[in-house]
Write a protein that holds these residues in place. Structure first.
Motif, PDB file in Angstrom:
ATOM      1  N   GLU A 201       0.993  -1.150  -0.277  1.00 36.00           N
ATOM      2  CA  GLU A 201       0.183  -0.372  -0.027  1.00 36.00           C
ATOM      3  C   GLU A 201       1.409   1.151  -0.051  1.00 36.00           C
ATOM      4  O   GLU A 201       0.519   2.007  -1.280  1.00 36.00           O
ATOM      5  N   ASP A 202       2.249   1.192   0.941  1.00 38.92           N
ATOM      6  CA  ASP A 202       2.578   2.552   0.755  1.00 38.92           C
ATOM      7  C   ASP A 202       2.788   2.212  -0.139  1.00 38.92           C
ATOM      8  O   ASP A 202       3.518   3.691  -1.203  1.00 38.92           O
ATOM      9  N   ARG A 204       2.726   1.648  -3.357  1.00 39.18           N
ATOM     10  CA  ARG A 204       1.792   2.401  -4.383  1.00 39.18           C
ATOM     11  C   ARG A 204       1.522   3.419  -4.083  1.00 39.18           C
ATOM     12  O   ARG A 204       1.593   4.983  -4.927  1.00 39.18           O
ATOM     13  N   ILE A 205       1.511   4.219  -2.478  1.00 36.97           N
ATOM     14  CA  ILE A 205       1.648   5.906  -2.669  1.00 36.97           C
ATOM     15  C   ILE A 205       3.198   6.667  -2.944  1.00 36.97           C
ATOM     16  O   ILE A 205       2.416   7.578  -3.659  1.00 36.97           O
ATOM     17  N   GLY A 208       3.375   7.143  -6.682  1.00 36.58           N
ATOM     18  CA  GLY A 208       2.563   7.881  -6.831  1.00 36.58           C
ATOM     19  C   GLY A 208       2.873   9.371  -6.670  1.00 36.58           C
ATOM     20  O   GLY A 208       2.700  10.220  -7.802  1.00 36.58           O
ATOM     21  N   ALA A 278       2.967  -2.649  -7.319  1.00 34.89           N
ATOM     22  CA  ALA A 278       3.107  -1.009  -7.316  1.00 34.89           C
ATOM     23  C   ALA A 278       3.415  -0.111  -8.471  1.00 34.89           C
ATOM     24  O   ALA A 278       2.799   1.076  -8.374  1.00 34.89           O
ATOM     25  N   ASP A 281       1.116   0.267 -10.903  1.00 31.14           N
ATOM     26  CA  ASP A 281      -0.374   0.372 -10.007  1.00 31.14           C
ATOM     27  C   ASP A 281      -0.630   2.060  -8.971  1.00 31.14           C
ATOM     28  O   ASP A 281      -1.043   1.348  -8.160  1.00 31.14           O
ATOM     29  N   PRO A 282       0.266   2.531  -9.752  1.00 33.20           N
ATOM     30  CA  PRO A 282       0.497   3.845  -8.214  1.00 33.20           C
ATOM     31  C   PRO A 282      -0.751   4.697  -7.869  1.00 33.20           C
ATOM     32  O   PRO A 282      -1.653   4.498  -8.419  1.00 33.20           O
ATOM     33  N   ALA A 283      -0.805   5.053  -6.436  1.00 32.79           N
ATOM     34  CA  ALA A 283      -2.068   5.410  -6.008  1.00 32.79           C
ATOM     35  C   ALA A 283      -1.611   7.287  -6.276  1.00 32.79           C
ATOM     36  O   ALA A 283      -0.916   7.790  -5.759  1.00 32.79           O
ATOM     37  N   SER A 284      -3.117   7.650  -6.352  1.00 34.13           N
ATOM     38  CA  SER A 284      -3.041   9.034  -6.558  1.00 34.13           C
ATOM     39  C   SER A 284      -2.889   9.257  -4.975  1.00 34.13           C
ATOM     40  O   SER A 284      -3.602   9.153  -3.942  1.00 34.13           O
ATOM     41  N   SER A 285      -2.777  10.740  -4.595  1.00 40.27           N
ATOM     42  CA  SER A 285      -2.346  11.325  -3.459  1.00 40.27           C
ATOM     43  C   SER A 285      -2.276  12.507  -3.179  1.00 40.27           C
ATOM     44  O   SER A 285      -1.657  13.042  -4.388  1.00 40.27           O
TER      45      SER A 285
END
Length: 316
Positions: A201-202, A204-205, A208, A278, A281-285
């Motif tokens: 999870e981290d 991916r963040i 991003g 990860a 599939d990067p996470a938007s923040s």
């Protein structure tokens, strides 16, 4: 008539023959004092060549005894290549069985995030290759030595071992990793994520965040790229990368993400499948900065002022 004398002579000759056969069998088939001998069997080598090699090495009394044992047991077509070391005294039949079972198996693990230098050390300590072999072969292997547990055998050619590792990499990533430069960039980013943070999870963040920095013209400023440079430059002799100094940050190395824009030119380690996923599939923040606390927790910040406060709280 002298039949009794003839019978006695025949009986004596039979006895001599029996003793001769027994003596020959003992000579050919009893274990030889060959404990500790080492020899190499090459892939595709003919059993006759192998038998001659073992006789020359002193592993058997006679090439014929070994060949006879092979014919009786039918094991000559099952000989496995590799480097052998005899752990006890072997007779011909036991030796044929050993050749069929193969040389000593060596199990090694490539840890997630390990570098080419790390893998070189792991393999050399396991007795699979001489130290520096991987390191000197090609830095292009970095990032593609897929982290996993592998079983090899003593004396196995390096090319064969790399084929096994490469096949594993392709098998695990074929459905997710793009071809060409996009795939290469994903591996580079994944190798950074593997070094910087712990959970998927981290990762991916942070993926991003790093992509956002690059798109806005910011430098990545990733400490792990400086640490990689130090390790590679000293062949792993550098024991502790920290603290990062101003001299480190001003290094002219192409791996220095404090000085250069964009991703480094190559991976800084061998990422796990989680890190690769990860990166893809990067996470938007809303975050732009992050740090890793001593307990491994990732602390995120939206701006530089907040980041400086977190540094004073968690790293001092």
């Amino acid at each position: 008539m002298q039949y009794p004398s003839a019978i006695k002579l025949i009986a004596f000759l039979i006895l001599i023959a029996e003793f001769s056969i027994i003596a020959l069998a003992l000579f050919l088939f009893l274990p030889l004092a060959n404990k500790g001998l080492e020899f190499q069997i090459n892939k595709g080598e003919d059993f006759g060549v192998i038998a001659q090699k073992l006789e020359d090495a002193g592993a058997v009394r006679s090439i014929w005894g070994l060949k006879l044992a092979e014919k009786i047991s039918g094991g000559g077509n099952m000989v496995k290549a590799g480097k052998y070391k005899l752990e006890k005294d072997y007779g011909p039949f036991a030796l044929v069985e050993l050749l069929g079972n193969g040389p000593k198996k060596i199990i090694v693990r490539i840890p997630e995030g390990s570098t080419l230098v790390d893998v070189d050390r792991i393999f050399s300590e396991a007795g699979l290759l001489k130290k520096g072999t991987l390191f000197l072969l090609s830095q292009r292997l970095e990032g593609y030595l897929f982290p996993d547990t592998y079983e090899f055998y003593a004396g196995q050619p390096l090319g064969e071992m790399l084929e096994v590792i490469n096949a594993n990499f392709n098998s695990k990533t074929k459905d997710i990793l793009p071809a060409g430069q996009e795939g290469d960039k994903a591996i580079i980013l994944a190798s950074i994520l593997e070094k910087e943070v712990q959970t998927e999870e981290d990762m991916r963040i942070v993926a991003g965040i790093l992509l956002k920095r690059m798109s806005s013209g910011m430098r990545l400023q990733v400490d792990a790229t400086l640490c990689y440079d130090k390790q590679f430059a000293t062949m792993g002799e550098w024991k502790d990368c920290y603290p990062i100094t101003e001299e480190d940050k001003n290094s002219k190395s192409p791996m220095n993400t404090y000085r250069n824009h964009g991703l480094p030119p190559g991976p800084i380690g061998n990422p796990s499948l989680s890190a690769i996923k990860a990166a893809l599939d990067p996470a938007s923040s809303s975050y732009l900065f992050y740090l890793s606390a001593p307990n491994g927790e990732t602390i995120f910040s939206q701006n530089y002022e907040e980041h400086k406060k977190n540094i004073s709280i968690y790293l001092r």
